[in-house]
Design an enzyme around this catalytic site. Structure first.
Site, short mmCIF file in Angstrom:
data_model
loop_
_atom_site.label_atom_id
_atom_site.label_comp_id
_atom_site.label_asym_id
_atom_site.label_seq_id
_atom_site.Cartn_x
_atom_site.Cartn_y
_atom_site.Cartn_z
N LYS A 80 8.53 -15.43 10.11
CA LYS A 80 7.57 -14.38 9.79
C LYS A 80 6.23 -14.73 10.41
O LYS A 80 5.88 -15.92 10.49
CB LYS A 80 7.40 -14.28 8.26
CG LYS A 80 6.79 -12.98 7.78
CD LYS A 80 7.81 -11.88 7.69
CE LYS A 80 7.18 -10.56 7.34
NZ LYS A 80 8.20 -9.50 7.18
N LEU B 92 7.08 6.66 -1.42
CA LEU B 92 7.67 7.62 -0.47
C LEU B 92 7.15 7.34 0.93
O LEU B 92 6.61 8.22 1.60
CB LEU B 92 7.34 9.05 -0.91
CG LEU B 92 8.03 9.49 -2.21
CD1 LEU B 92 7.49 10.83 -2.67
CD2 LEU B 92 9.55 9.57 -2.02
#
Ligand code: NAI
Length: 340
Positions: free
Chosen positions: A79, A179
Protein backbone atom coordinates in the site's frame (compact mmCIF):
# COMPACT_ATOMS: atom_id res chain seq x y z
CA UNK A 1 6.65 7.73 16.15
CA UNK A 2 7.99 6.32 12.84
CA UNK A 3 10.40 4.11 14.77
CA UNK A 4 7.79 2.42 16.94
CA UNK A 5 5.38 1.97 14.01
CA UNK A 6 8.03 0.36 11.81
CA UNK A 7 9.33 -1.85 14.61
CA UNK A 8 5.83 -3.19 15.32
CA UNK A 9 5.13 -3.94 11.63
CA UNK A 10 5.59 -7.47 10.28
CA UNK A 11 6.11 -6.49 6.62
CA UNK A 12 9.11 -6.72 4.31
CA UNK A 13 10.06 -3.26 3.12
CA UNK A 14 8.89 0.28 3.83
CA UNK A 15 10.06 3.29 1.84
CA UNK A 16 9.72 6.69 3.48
CA UNK A 17 10.32 9.79 1.37
CA UNK A 18 9.81 13.45 2.21
CA UNK A 19 8.82 15.24 -0.99
CA UNK A 20 10.16 18.75 -0.39
CA UNK A 21 8.50 20.54 -3.36
CA UNK A 22 4.98 19.55 -2.19
CA UNK A 23 5.57 19.08 1.54
CA UNK A 24 4.10 15.57 1.20
CA UNK A 25 5.34 12.47 2.96
CA UNK A 26 5.33 9.43 0.71
CA UNK A 27 5.11 5.97 2.24
CA UNK A 28 5.33 2.81 0.15
CA UNK A 29 4.84 -0.29 2.29
CA UNK A 30 5.53 -3.72 0.83
CA UNK A 31 4.01 -6.10 3.34
CA UNK A 32 4.57 -9.41 1.55
CA UNK A 33 5.92 -10.70 -1.74
CA UNK A 34 5.56 -14.38 -0.76
CA UNK A 35 2.80 -14.98 -3.34
CA UNK A 36 4.07 -12.51 -5.96
CA UNK A 37 4.78 -8.80 -6.43
CA UNK A 38 3.03 -6.66 -3.82
CA UNK A 39 -0.14 -4.97 -5.08
CA UNK A 40 -2.29 -2.31 -3.47
CA UNK A 41 -3.67 1.15 -4.09
CA UNK A 42 -2.26 4.61 -3.50
CA UNK A 43 -4.14 6.76 -1.02
CA UNK A 44 -3.80 10.54 -1.01
CA UNK A 45 -5.00 12.19 2.16
CA UNK A 46 -4.45 14.98 4.60
CA UNK A 47 -3.58 13.38 7.96
CA UNK A 48 -3.31 15.05 11.35
CA UNK A 49 0.40 14.07 11.39
CA UNK A 50 2.73 12.23 8.96
CA UNK A 51 2.90 9.26 11.35
CA UNK A 52 -0.86 8.76 10.90
CA UNK A 53 -0.24 8.34 7.17
CA UNK A 54 2.51 5.82 7.81
CA UNK A 55 0.28 3.92 10.26
CA UNK A 56 -2.47 3.81 7.61
CA UNK A 57 -0.09 2.52 4.93
CA UNK A 58 1.41 -0.16 7.19
CA UNK A 59 -2.02 -1.40 8.34
CA UNK A 60 -3.56 -1.36 4.86
CA UNK A 61 -0.56 -3.14 3.31
CA UNK A 62 -1.15 -6.08 5.65
CA UNK A 63 -4.84 -6.16 4.70
CA UNK A 64 -3.79 -6.31 1.04
CA UNK A 65 -1.68 -9.41 1.72
CA UNK A 66 -4.75 -11.04 3.26
CA UNK A 67 -6.98 -9.91 0.38
CA UNK A 68 -4.65 -11.21 -2.34
CA UNK A 69 -4.10 -14.53 -0.57
CA UNK A 70 -7.81 -15.05 0.12
CA UNK A 71 -8.66 -14.20 -3.51
CA UNK A 72 -6.09 -16.73 -4.71
CA UNK A 73 -4.31 -14.26 -7.01
CA UNK A 74 -0.52 -14.43 -7.52
CA UNK A 75 0.28 -11.18 -5.74
CA UNK A 76 1.45 -10.08 -2.34
CA UNK A 77 0.21 -7.08 -0.43
CA UNK A 78 1.36 -3.49 -0.39
CA UNK A 79 0.00 0.00 0.00
CA UNK A 80 1.18 3.54 -0.63
CA UNK A 81 0.13 6.76 1.05
CA UNK A 82 0.78 10.30 -0.09
CA UNK A 83 0.28 12.26 3.11
CA UNK A 84 -0.20 15.74 1.66
CA UNK A 85 -0.54 19.07 3.52
CA UNK A 86 -3.57 19.85 1.28
CA UNK A 87 -4.98 17.98 -1.73
CA UNK A 88 -2.89 19.34 -4.64
CA UNK A 89 -4.42 20.40 -7.96
CA UNK A 90 -3.26 21.22 -11.48
CA UNK A 91 0.49 21.29 -12.21
CA UNK A 92 1.45 20.68 -8.58
CA UNK A 93 -0.65 17.50 -8.55
CA UNK A 94 0.86 16.26 -11.81
CA UNK A 95 4.39 16.95 -10.60
CA UNK A 96 3.81 15.10 -7.32
CA UNK A 97 2.29 12.13 -9.17
CA UNK A 98 5.29 12.07 -11.54
CA UNK A 99 7.78 12.05 -8.66
CA UNK A 100 5.72 9.36 -6.97
CA UNK A 101 5.75 7.30 -10.20
CA UNK A 102 9.55 7.57 -10.36
CA UNK A 103 9.79 6.33 -6.78
CA UNK A 104 7.59 3.29 -7.53
CA UNK A 105 9.64 2.60 -10.69
CA UNK A 106 12.82 2.57 -8.58
CA UNK A 107 11.38 -0.40 -6.65
CA UNK A 108 11.73 -2.53 -9.78
CA UNK A 109 8.20 -3.96 -9.81
CA UNK A 110 8.22 -5.31 -6.26
CA UNK A 111 5.29 -2.94 -5.60
CA UNK A 112 2.51 -2.34 -8.15
CA UNK A 113 -0.03 0.34 -7.58
CA UNK A 114 -3.66 1.22 -8.32
CA UNK A 115 -6.13 3.85 -7.08
CA UNK A 116 -7.52 4.43 -3.61
CA UNK A 117 -8.97 7.40 -1.75
CA UNK A 118 -8.47 10.64 -3.78
CA UNK A 119 -6.49 8.87 -6.52
CA UNK A 120 -8.60 8.41 -9.65
CA UNK A 121 -7.97 6.50 -12.88
CA UNK A 122 -7.01 9.89 -14.45
CA UNK A 123 -4.41 10.41 -11.69
CA UNK A 124 -3.09 6.92 -12.38
CA UNK A 125 -2.65 7.87 -16.06
CA UNK A 126 -0.25 10.57 -14.84
CA UNK A 127 1.63 8.15 -12.56
CA UNK A 128 1.87 5.75 -15.51
CA UNK A 129 3.73 8.41 -17.54
CA UNK A 130 6.69 7.68 -15.23
CA UNK A 131 6.00 4.14 -14.03
CA UNK A 132 5.23 0.79 -15.73
CA UNK A 133 3.70 -0.76 -12.60
CA UNK A 134 0.27 0.88 -12.56
CA UNK A 135 -3.15 -0.81 -12.62
CA UNK A 136 -6.52 0.89 -13.04
CA UNK A 137 -5.60 3.59 -15.58
CA UNK A 138 -8.43 4.88 -17.77
CA UNK A 139 -7.48 2.88 -20.83
CA UNK A 140 -7.02 -0.44 -19.03
CA UNK A 141 -8.65 -1.82 -15.87
CA UNK A 142 -10.38 1.46 -15.06
CA UNK A 143 -12.40 2.16 -11.93
CA UNK A 144 -12.38 -0.87 -9.64
CA UNK A 145 -15.65 0.14 -7.96
CA UNK A 146 -17.77 -1.81 -10.43
CA UNK A 147 -15.86 -5.07 -9.89
CA UNK A 148 -15.94 -4.56 -6.14
CA UNK A 149 -19.71 -4.00 -6.26
CA UNK A 150 -20.25 -7.12 -8.34
CA UNK A 151 -18.07 -9.17 -5.98
CA UNK A 152 -20.06 -7.91 -2.97
CA UNK A 153 -23.29 -8.87 -4.74
CA UNK A 154 -21.99 -12.44 -5.16
CA UNK A 155 -20.89 -12.36 -1.52
CA UNK A 156 -24.32 -11.24 -0.33
CA UNK A 157 -25.97 -14.03 -2.32
CA UNK A 158 -23.64 -16.57 -0.70
CA UNK A 159 -24.33 -15.21 2.78
CA UNK A 160 -28.10 -15.19 2.19
CA UNK A 161 -27.90 -18.79 0.99
CA UNK A 162 -25.96 -19.85 4.09
CA UNK A 163 -28.30 -18.02 6.47
CA UNK A 164 -31.66 -18.65 4.80
CA UNK A 165 -31.12 -21.70 2.60
CA UNK A 166 -31.56 -19.96 -0.78
CA UNK A 167 -29.46 -17.29 -2.55
CA UNK A 168 -32.62 -15.63 -3.89
CA UNK A 169 -32.57 -11.93 -3.01
CA UNK A 170 -36.21 -11.22 -3.95
CA UNK A 171 -37.96 -9.83 -0.90
CA UNK A 172 -34.79 -9.67 1.22
CA UNK A 173 -34.18 -6.29 2.81
CA UNK A 174 -30.67 -4.94 2.29
CA UNK A 175 -29.31 -1.71 3.77
CA UNK A 176 -26.52 -0.19 1.68
CA UNK A 177 -24.49 2.36 3.65
CA UNK A 178 -22.58 4.70 1.33
CA UNK A 179 -23.57 5.34 -2.29
CA UNK A 180 -20.14 5.88 -3.82
CA UNK A 181 -18.22 4.01 -6.50
CA UNK A 182 -19.17 0.68 -4.89
CA UNK A 183 -22.43 1.32 -3.02
CA UNK A 184 -24.31 3.00 -5.87
CA UNK A 185 -23.91 0.18 -8.44
CA UNK A 186 -24.41 -2.40 -5.68
CA UNK A 187 -27.72 -0.83 -4.61
CA UNK A 188 -28.91 -0.76 -8.25
CA UNK A 189 -27.94 -4.40 -8.78
CA UNK A 190 -29.69 -5.51 -5.58
CA UNK A 191 -32.85 -3.66 -6.58
CA UNK A 192 -32.57 -5.34 -9.98
CA UNK A 193 -32.65 -8.72 -8.23
CA UNK A 194 -35.87 -7.83 -6.43
CA UNK A 195 -34.38 -7.00 -3.03
CA UNK A 196 -35.97 -4.28 -0.93
CA UNK A 197 -33.09 -1.83 -0.84
CA UNK A 198 -32.66 0.81 1.86
CA UNK A 199 -29.89 3.32 1.36
CA UNK A 200 -28.06 5.81 3.52
CA UNK A 201 -25.31 8.34 2.86
CA UNK A 202 -24.06 11.49 4.56
CA UNK A 203 -24.55 13.10 1.15
CA UNK A 204 -28.34 13.47 0.91
CA UNK A 205 -28.16 14.21 -2.81
CA UNK A 206 -26.77 10.73 -3.45
CA UNK A 207 -29.68 9.21 -1.56
CA UNK A 208 -32.17 11.29 -3.56
CA UNK A 209 -30.44 10.47 -6.87
CA UNK A 210 -30.64 6.73 -6.16
CA UNK A 211 -34.45 6.77 -6.23
CA UNK A 212 -34.36 4.20 -3.40
CA UNK A 213 -35.75 4.43 0.12
CA UNK A 214 -33.41 6.45 2.32
CA UNK A 215 -32.76 6.08 6.04
CA UNK A 216 -31.00 8.58 8.27
CA UNK A 217 -27.19 8.26 8.20
CA UNK A 218 -27.04 8.66 11.99
CA UNK A 219 -28.87 5.47 12.97
CA UNK A 220 -27.97 3.17 10.08
CA UNK A 221 -26.62 0.38 12.29
CA UNK A 222 -29.95 0.11 14.16
CA UNK A 223 -32.10 -0.38 11.03
CA UNK A 224 -33.98 -3.67 10.78
CA UNK A 225 -32.90 -5.58 7.67
CA UNK A 226 -31.71 -9.00 6.48
CA UNK A 227 -28.36 -7.71 5.22
CA UNK A 228 -26.37 -4.68 6.31
CA UNK A 229 -23.85 -3.74 3.61
CA UNK A 230 -21.33 -1.18 4.90
CA UNK A 231 -19.87 0.53 1.81
CA UNK A 232 -18.69 3.82 3.27
CA UNK A 233 -16.22 3.90 6.15
CA UNK A 234 -14.46 1.30 8.30
CA UNK A 235 -14.97 0.62 11.98
CA UNK A 236 -18.78 0.52 11.95
CA UNK A 237 -18.84 -2.84 13.82
CA UNK A 238 -17.84 -2.28 17.43
CA UNK A 239 -18.69 -3.14 21.03
CA UNK A 240 -21.04 -0.17 20.90
CA UNK A 241 -22.84 -0.84 17.60
CA UNK A 242 -23.00 -4.67 17.52
CA UNK A 243 -25.60 -4.92 20.33
CA UNK A 244 -27.81 -2.52 18.34
CA UNK A 245 -27.65 -4.34 15.00
CA UNK A 246 -30.97 -5.73 13.79
CA UNK A 247 -29.69 -7.68 10.79
CA UNK A 248 -28.89 -11.34 10.13
CA UNK A 249 -25.90 -10.71 7.85
CA UNK A 250 -23.16 -8.10 7.47
CA UNK A 251 -21.57 -8.11 4.02
CA UNK A 252 -20.21 -4.95 2.44
CA UNK A 253 -17.18 -3.41 0.77
CA UNK A 254 -15.77 -1.13 3.46
CA UNK A 255 -12.22 -1.94 4.52
CA UNK A 256 -11.52 -2.70 8.18
CA UNK A 257 -15.16 -2.99 9.26
CA UNK A 258 -14.34 -4.48 12.66
CA UNK A 259 -13.24 -1.85 15.18
CA UNK A 260 -11.27 -4.54 17.07
CA UNK A 261 -10.52 -8.23 16.34
CA UNK A 262 -12.87 -9.24 19.21
CA UNK A 263 -15.82 -7.83 17.26
CA UNK A 264 -15.82 -10.95 15.06
CA UNK A 265 -16.69 -12.99 18.14
CA UNK A 266 -19.29 -10.41 19.24
CA UNK A 267 -21.08 -10.77 15.89
CA UNK A 268 -20.88 -14.55 16.11
CA UNK A 269 -22.41 -14.56 19.61
CA UNK A 270 -25.31 -12.48 18.34
CA UNK A 271 -25.91 -14.98 15.54
CA UNK A 272 -24.96 -12.45 12.85
CA UNK A 273 -23.19 -13.91 9.83
CA UNK A 274 -20.23 -11.71 8.91
CA UNK A 275 -18.53 -11.86 5.51
CA UNK A 276 -14.87 -10.95 6.24
CA UNK A 277 -14.26 -7.61 4.55
CA UNK A 278 -11.07 -8.51 2.72
CA UNK A 279 -12.75 -11.60 1.22
CA UNK A 280 -16.02 -10.00 0.09
CA UNK A 281 -14.44 -6.77 -1.21
CA UNK A 282 -11.75 -8.37 -3.40
CA UNK A 283 -13.71 -7.76 -6.63
CA UNK A 284 -11.67 -4.66 -7.51
CA UNK A 285 -8.44 -6.62 -7.32
CA UNK A 286 -9.97 -9.46 -9.33
CA UNK A 287 -11.14 -6.96 -11.96
CA UNK A 288 -7.80 -5.20 -12.37
CA UNK A 289 -5.63 -8.32 -12.34
CA UNK A 290 -8.10 -10.26 -14.52
CA UNK A 291 -8.42 -7.55 -17.17
CA UNK A 292 -4.82 -6.34 -17.16
CA UNK A 293 -2.71 -9.44 -16.46
CA UNK A 294 -4.95 -12.26 -17.65
CA UNK A 295 -6.60 -10.45 -20.57
CA UNK A 296 -10.08 -11.56 -19.46
CA UNK A 297 -13.19 -10.63 -21.40
CA UNK A 298 -16.43 -9.66 -19.62
CA UNK A 299 -17.64 -13.25 -19.26
CA UNK A 300 -14.35 -14.39 -17.71
CA UNK A 301 -14.41 -11.41 -15.39
CA UNK A 302 -17.92 -12.27 -14.24
CA UNK A 303 -16.81 -15.87 -13.54
CA UNK A 304 -13.82 -14.54 -11.59
CA UNK A 305 -16.07 -12.29 -9.52
CA UNK A 306 -18.55 -15.12 -8.90
CA UNK A 307 -15.69 -17.07 -7.30
CA UNK A 308 -15.83 -14.57 -4.41
CA UNK A 309 -19.26 -16.02 -3.63
CA UNK A 310 -17.90 -19.57 -3.91
CA UNK A 311 -15.02 -18.76 -1.53
CA UNK A 312 -17.46 -17.33 1.00
CA UNK A 313 -19.74 -20.37 0.77
CA UNK A 314 -16.75 -22.56 1.60
CA UNK A 315 -15.63 -20.26 4.41
CA UNK A 316 -19.09 -20.12 5.99
CA UNK A 317 -19.49 -23.89 5.78
CA UNK A 318 -15.99 -24.51 7.18
CA UNK A 319 -16.52 -22.03 10.00
CA UNK A 320 -19.88 -23.56 10.92
CA UNK A 321 -18.42 -27.09 10.88
CA UNK A 322 -15.45 -26.05 12.99
CA UNK A 323 -17.40 -23.88 15.40
CA UNK A 324 -15.26 -20.84 14.58
CA UNK A 325 -16.04 -17.40 13.18
CA UNK A 326 -15.79 -16.74 9.44
CA UNK A 327 -12.96 -14.32 10.28
CA UNK A 328 -11.01 -17.10 12.00
CA UNK A 329 -11.68 -19.37 9.00
CA UNK A 330 -10.44 -16.68 6.60
CA UNK A 331 -7.31 -16.12 8.67
CA UNK A 332 -6.61 -19.83 8.60
CA UNK A 333 -7.01 -19.92 4.80
CA UNK A 334 -4.64 -16.96 4.38
CA UNK A 335 -2.04 -18.50 6.71
CA UNK A 336 -2.18 -21.78 4.79
CA UNK A 337 -1.71 -20.05 1.44
CA UNK A 338 1.18 -17.92 2.71
CA UNK A 339 2.92 -20.94 4.23
CA UNK A 340 3.00 -22.90 0.99
P1 NAI B 1 -16.52 6.48 -2.37
O1 NAI B 1 -15.70 7.54 -1.75
O2 NAI B 1 -16.77 6.49 -3.83
O3 NAI B 1 -17.97 6.44 -1.65
C1 NAI B 1 -18.14 6.47 -0.28
C2 NAI B 1 -19.56 6.97 0.00
O4 NAI B 1 -19.82 6.88 1.39
C3 NAI B 1 -19.79 8.43 -0.39
O5 NAI B 1 -21.00 8.55 -1.08
C4 NAI B 1 -19.83 9.15 0.96
O6 NAI B 1 -20.65 10.31 0.93
C5 NAI B 1 -20.42 8.08 1.84
N1 NAI B 1 -20.13 8.21 3.27
C6 NAI B 1 -19.00 8.64 3.85
N2 NAI B 1 -19.12 8.57 5.20
C7 NAI B 1 -20.34 8.06 5.46
C8 NAI B 1 -21.05 7.73 6.64
N3 NAI B 1 -20.49 7.91 7.83
N4 NAI B 1 -22.31 7.24 6.53
C9 NAI B 1 -22.87 7.05 5.31
N5 NAI B 1 -22.24 7.36 4.16
C10 NAI B 1 -21.01 7.84 4.23
O7 NAI B 1 -15.84 5.11 -1.91
P2 NAI B 1 -15.96 3.68 -2.61
O8 NAI B 1 -14.88 3.51 -3.62
O9 NAI B 1 -17.38 3.43 -2.99
O10 NAI B 1 -15.56 2.71 -1.41
C11 NAI B 1 -16.46 2.46 -0.33
C12 NAI B 1 -15.75 1.61 0.71
O11 NAI B 1 -15.31 0.38 0.12
C13 NAI B 1 -14.49 2.25 1.31
O12 NAI B 1 -14.36 1.84 2.66
C14 NAI B 1 -13.38 1.64 0.48
O13 NAI B 1 -12.14 1.62 1.21
C15 NAI B 1 -13.90 0.24 0.27
N6 NAI B 1 -13.36 -0.43 -0.90
C16 NAI B 1 -13.49 0.12 -2.13
C17 NAI B 1 -12.99 -0.54 -3.23
C18 NAI B 1 -13.15 0.02 -4.61
O14 NAI B 1 -12.84 -0.70 -5.56
N7 NAI B 1 -13.64 1.24 -4.80
C19 NAI B 1 -12.27 -1.82 -3.11
C20 NAI B 1 -12.26 -2.35 -1.76
C21 NAI B 1 -12.77 -1.64 -0.71
Amino acid sequence: MFESLLRAWDGEHAVVRYDAPSGAWIFVCIHSTVLGPAGGGTRMRVYPAPADGLADALRLSRAMTQKMAAAGVPHGGGKAVLAVPALPEGDARRALLHRYGELVTSLGGSYRTAGDMNVSPADLDVVAERCPWVYGTTGRGGDSGRGTARGVLHGIRAAVEHAFGSPDLAGRTVLVQGLGAVGAPLARALAGEGAEVLVTDVDEERVAASGLEGVSAGDATGVECDVYAPCAVGGTLSAETIPRLRCRIVAGSANNQLATPEDAERLHERGILYAPDYVVNAGGVVQLIGLEDEGWDDAELERGLARIGDSLRELFAGAAAGGITPVAAAERLVAERLAR
